[in-house]
Design a protein around this motif. Structure first.
Motif, PDB file in Angstrom:
ATOM      1  N   SER B  30       0.840  -1.204   0.000  1.00  0.00           N
ATOM      2  CA  SER B  30       0.000   0.000   0.000  1.00  0.00           C
ATOM      3  C   SER B  30       0.876   1.255   0.000  1.00  0.00           C
ATOM      4  O   SER B  30       0.573   2.237  -0.670  1.00  0.00           O
ATOM      5  CB  SER B  30      -0.961  -0.081   1.182  1.00  0.00           C
ATOM      6  OG  SER B  30      -0.879   1.037   1.976  1.00  0.00           O
ATOM      7  N   THR B  31       2.017   1.212   0.707  1.00  0.00           N
ATOM      8  CA  THR B  31       2.934   2.367   0.707  1.00  0.00           C
ATOM      9  C   THR B  31       3.586   2.538  -0.667  1.00  0.00           C
ATOM     10  O   THR B  31       3.754   3.663  -1.149  1.00  0.00           O
ATOM     11  CB  THR B  31       4.024   2.180   1.794  1.00  0.00           C
ATOM     12  OG1 THR B  31       3.406   1.711   2.978  1.00  0.00           O
ATOM     13  CG2 THR B  31       4.740   3.480   2.083  1.00  0.00           C
ATOM     14  N   LEU B  37       2.204   7.192  -6.999  1.00  0.00           N
ATOM     15  CA  LEU B  37       1.399   8.394  -7.284  1.00  0.00           C
ATOM     16  C   LEU B  37       2.210   9.665  -7.008  1.00  0.00           C
ATOM     17  O   LEU B  37       2.170  10.626  -7.784  1.00  0.00           O
ATOM     18  CB  LEU B  37       0.138   8.401  -6.405  1.00  0.00           C
ATOM     19  CG  LEU B  37      -0.937   7.382  -6.771  1.00  0.00           C
ATOM     20  CD1 LEU B  37      -2.099   7.477  -5.790  1.00  0.00           C
ATOM     21  CD2 LEU B  37      -1.442   7.630  -8.190  1.00  0.00           C
ATOM     22  N   MET B  38       3.005   9.617  -5.907  1.00  0.00           N
ATOM     23  CA  MET B  38       3.820  10.784  -5.566  1.00  0.00           C
ATOM     24  C   MET B  38       4.835  11.065  -6.670  1.00  0.00           C
ATOM     25  O   MET B  38       5.095  12.227  -7.009  1.00  0.00           O
ATOM     26  CB  MET B  38       4.567  10.524  -4.254  1.00  0.00           C
ATOM     27  CG  MET B  38       3.708  10.717  -3.018  1.00  0.00           C
ATOM     28  SD  MET B  38       4.583  10.173  -1.550  1.00  0.00           S
ATOM     29  CE  MET B  38       5.950  11.303  -1.528  1.00  0.00           C
ATOM     30  N   ALA B  39       5.427   9.991  -7.203  1.00  0.00           N
ATOM     31  CA  ALA B  39       6.437  10.162  -8.260  1.00  0.00           C
ATOM     32  C   ALA B  39       5.802  10.772  -9.504  1.00  0.00           C
ATOM     33  O   ALA B  39       6.403  11.634 -10.164  1.00  0.00           O
ATOM     34  CB  ALA B  39       7.066   8.804  -8.578  1.00  0.00           C
ATOM     35  N   LEU B  40       4.590  10.350  -9.818  1.00  0.00           N
ATOM     36  CA  LEU B  40       3.889  10.929 -10.981  1.00  0.00           C
ATOM     37  C   LEU B  40       3.679  12.432 -10.769  1.00  0.00           C
ATOM     38  O   LEU B  40       3.924  13.239 -11.690  1.00  0.00           O
ATOM     39  CB  LEU B  40       2.538  10.243 -11.165  1.00  0.00           C
ATOM     40  CG  LEU B  40       2.536   8.974 -12.008  1.00  0.00           C
ATOM     41  CD1 LEU B  40       1.150   8.338 -11.983  1.00  0.00           C
ATOM     42  CD2 LEU B  40       2.934   9.277 -13.450  1.00  0.00           C
ATOM     43  N   ASN B  41       3.237  12.805  -9.572  1.00  0.00           N
ATOM     44  CA  ASN B  41       3.043  14.234  -9.252  1.00  0.00           C
ATOM     45  C   ASN B  41       4.357  14.997  -9.376  1.00  0.00           C
ATOM     46  O   ASN B  41       4.384  16.130  -9.881  1.00  0.00           O
ATOM     47  CB  ASN B  41       2.498  14.389  -7.818  1.00  0.00           C
ATOM     48  CG  ASN B  41       1.016  14.111  -7.784  1.00  0.00           C
ATOM     49  OD1 ASN B  41       0.339  14.246  -8.808  1.00  0.00           O
ATOM     50  ND2 ASN B  41       0.510  13.709  -6.624  1.00  0.00           N
ATOM     51  N   ASP B 181       8.862  14.360   1.389  1.00  0.00           N
ATOM     52  CA  ASP B 181       7.811  13.329   1.501  1.00  0.00           C
ATOM     53  C   ASP B 181       8.329  11.972   1.006  1.00  0.00           C
ATOM     54  O   ASP B 181       8.082  10.927   1.614  1.00  0.00           O
ATOM     55  CB  ASP B 181       6.572  13.734   0.678  1.00  0.00           C
ATOM     56  CG  ASP B 181       5.816  14.896   1.323  1.00  0.00           C
ATOM     57  OD1 ASP B 181       6.126  15.213   2.489  1.00  0.00           O
ATOM     58  OD2 ASP B 181       4.948  15.486   0.655  1.00  0.00           O
ATOM     59  N   PHE B 182       9.085  12.030  -0.129  1.00  0.00           N
ATOM     60  CA  PHE B 182       9.684  10.783  -0.659  1.00  0.00           C
ATOM     61  C   PHE B 182      10.565  10.126   0.400  1.00  0.00           C
ATOM     62  O   PHE B 182      10.474   8.932   0.661  1.00  0.00           O
ATOM     63  CB  PHE B 182      10.579  11.109  -1.863  1.00  0.00           C
ATOM     64  CG  PHE B 182       9.867  11.052  -3.185  1.00  0.00           C
ATOM     65  CD1 PHE B 182       9.065   9.989  -3.519  1.00  0.00           C
ATOM     66  CD2 PHE B 182      10.037  12.082  -4.116  1.00  0.00           C
ATOM     67  CE1 PHE B 182       8.436   9.952  -4.749  1.00  0.00           C
ATOM     68  CE2 PHE B 182       9.401  12.051  -5.335  1.00  0.00           C
ATOM     69  CZ  PHE B 182       8.592  10.974  -5.647  1.00  0.00           C
ATOM     70  N   ASP B 183      11.440  10.960   0.975  1.00  0.00           N
ATOM     71  CA  ASP B 183      12.403  10.447   1.947  1.00  0.00           C
ATOM     72  C   ASP B 183      11.681   9.800   3.141  1.00  0.00           C
ATOM     73  O   ASP B 183      12.055   8.717   3.598  1.00  0.00           O
ATOM     74  CB  ASP B 183      13.290  11.612   2.426  1.00  0.00           C
ATOM     75  CG  ASP B 183      14.580  11.096   3.032  1.00  0.00           C
ATOM     76  OD1 ASP B 183      15.033  10.003   2.615  1.00  0.00           O
ATOM     77  OD2 ASP B 183      15.124  11.743   3.945  1.00  0.00           O
ATOM     78  N   GLN B 184      10.629  10.512   3.585  1.00  0.00           N
ATOM     79  CA  GLN B 184       9.885   9.986   4.752  1.00  0.00           C
ATOM     80  C   GLN B 184       9.193   8.666   4.417  1.00  0.00           C
ATOM     81  O   GLN B 184       9.214   7.709   5.187  1.00  0.00           O
ATOM     82  CB  GLN B 184       8.838  11.009   5.206  1.00  0.00           C
ATOM     83  CG  GLN B 184       9.467  12.110   6.054  1.00  0.00           C
ATOM     84  CD  GLN B 184       8.495  13.227   6.368  1.00  0.00           C
ATOM     85  OE1 GLN B 184       7.387  13.269   5.824  1.00  0.00           O
ATOM     86  NE2 GLN B 184       8.915  14.137   7.221  1.00  0.00           N
TER      87      GLN B 184
END
Lengths: 247, 206
Positions: B30-31, B37-41, B181-184
């Motif tokens: 799930s993570t 999705l974050m990478a797409l943004n 956010d990526f790092d976290q």
């Protein structure tokens, strides 16, 4: 361990009742198993549950070589009847299991493969044991919707599954019914609750009253013999069943 | 790891452990979906930032690739665990049957010879099943190692993205937020993975 008692013997034909286990935990209902032997071949009626397998197997092996058991007759699908199937098949993977077609897709959840099961049509069929043939007698809705009893015309014995069953208190658990009026009190509540169809009951009483029966052998309780067989059939015929009275 | 004579309790313990691993996999998957999705943004954001965020854009693409690979690896892991669940369920059934047959052996003196032969056959089946479980266990360990290395790479990418974000001109703050956010989230994946490895490395039949 349970006890194996020969209830009929004539030539190569034998019926052995596997009964009463003093070590059985109270939370398990007591069951009777029956072995029909014909020479070197044997059939086991309602082999019982998983938990009683060691006691049943031990008692059978004291009388008959268990590897002679070629088939199981399962009167219906209840766990106290047939949940030990996987263990019997582990002992002999070629063993056949006779069961109503209705339960053909359910009982394999206890074990077995497509080649294990011989499904019986509603009208019944002949069940071979060695060189002879027993008859699967329809007993549907008594109590299971796909239910059979097993009749041996030579021995005049009817294995009657749950019909005739009695839940006997300690001290009154003899192999045979000795006092019908006393005994039947322990059968009454069971039959009223478990037997669901008046019509099916009437059909069954009519069907079996045409058979010559010296012994009526239920899966629970004592065996009816002699005149007690007809007494039981008449009693059952008149008993009001299929109703639950809640106060 | 192969060990002779698994008991019912041991097989049941193994089943519980696999169920726990399965739940932990679900958390990582799930993570990983979230990071995708974050990478797409981040890719869209870097496109908007244009020339100033070229390096960040490259890293965003890499992070997206990382998320896809992680999802694939987790799917593989899930399939392995499903296979292990089937295997251990079978093992549990056979261990129970064996325990009952051992009771028969002590009660049916007359049939002892045939029961002994049956116990030998059961032993062979159980040994085979335990060997198969060992193979699955080893594959599980190897796959978790691969995933661990992949997550390390993800951590490096996230940290590099943070550095690139500083060169993002007017978009620097937004890019910094995304890379943090990526790092976290990679930190979350790493700790989930650590828990997963811990569960997996428990004694198989403990």
């Amino acid at each position: 361990m349970k006890v194996a008692k020969t209830i009929y013997q004539q030539g190569a034909r034998r019926w052995i009742a596997i009964v009463r286990d003093p070590e059985r935990p109270n939370y398990l209902i007591d069951t009777n198993e029956y072995v029909v032997v014909d020479g070197g071949h044997a059939l086991l009626c309602d082999p019982g549950g998983l938990e009683v397998f060691p006691a049943v197997f031990g008692a059978i092996s004291s009388e008959v070589d268990p590897s002679r058991i070629e088939a199981i007759f399962s009167s219906h699908q209840d766990p106290d009847v047939i949940s030990s199937l996987a263990l019997w098949l582990e002992f002999n993977p070629r063993m056949k299991c006779y069961v109503s077609w209705l339960w053909g897709g359910f009982i394999p959840h206890f074990g077995g493969t497509a080649s294990t099961f011989v499904t019986m049509p509603d009208g019944g069929m002949e069940v071979p044991v060695g060189g002879s043939r027993l008859i699967a007698v329809p007993a549907h809705y008594l109590h299971s919707s796909g239910n059979f009893h097993l009749y041996d015309a030579n021995a005049k014995i009817l294995f009657s599954g749950d019909v005739g069953a009695a839940l006997l208190p300690p001290g009154t658990d003899g192999l045979f019914v000795e006092n019908f009026d006393q005994h039947i009190k322990f059968a009454e509540a069971f039959h009223r609750r478990w037997m669901g169809s008046e019509k099916a009951k009437r059909d069954w009483c009519e069907r079996v009253s045409k058979l010559e029966i010296d012994m009526l052998c239920p899966q629970h309780g004592a065996i009816y013999r002699g005149e007690d067989v007809a007494r039981f059939i008449n009693w059952f015929d008149e008993l009001e069943i299929g109703c639950l009275k809640i106060d | 790891m192969a060990r002779s004579g698994i008991t019912q309790d041991e097989a049941a313990g193994q089943l519980r452990r696999l169920v726990q691993i399965n739940e932990q996999i679900k958390a990582v998957v799930s993570t990983a979906f979230k990071i995708n999705l974050m990478a797409l943004n981040a890719i869209f954001l870097s496109k908007r930032a244009g020339q100033a965020a070229l390096g960040f854009g490259v890293l965003s693409n890499e992070l997206r690739q990382f998320a896809v690979e992680l999802t694939e690896k987790m799917a593989e892991l899930r399939s392995l665990v499903a296979g292990s669940l089937r295997g251990v369920t079978d093992l549990l059934k056979h261990a129970r049957n064996r325990a009952i047959m051992e009771r028969v052996d002590s009660e049916a003196a007359a049939a002892r010879a045939s029961i002994q032969a049956l116990l030998v056959r059961q032993r062979v089946t159980l040994d085979r099943q335990e060997s198969e479980m060992d193979v699955l266990h080893r594959r599980l360990g190897l796959l978790l190692d691969e995933i661990g290395q992949l997550v390390e790479l993800g951590g490096v990418l996230a940290r590099s993205a943070k550095i690139e974000a500083a060169y993002g001109g007017s978009f620097a703050a937004a890019l910094m937020q995304v890379s943090t956010d990526f790092d976290q989230i990679i930190g979350v994946i790493r700790s989930s993975l650590d828990a997963l490895e811990k569960s997996e490395s428990q004694e198989v039949y403990a």
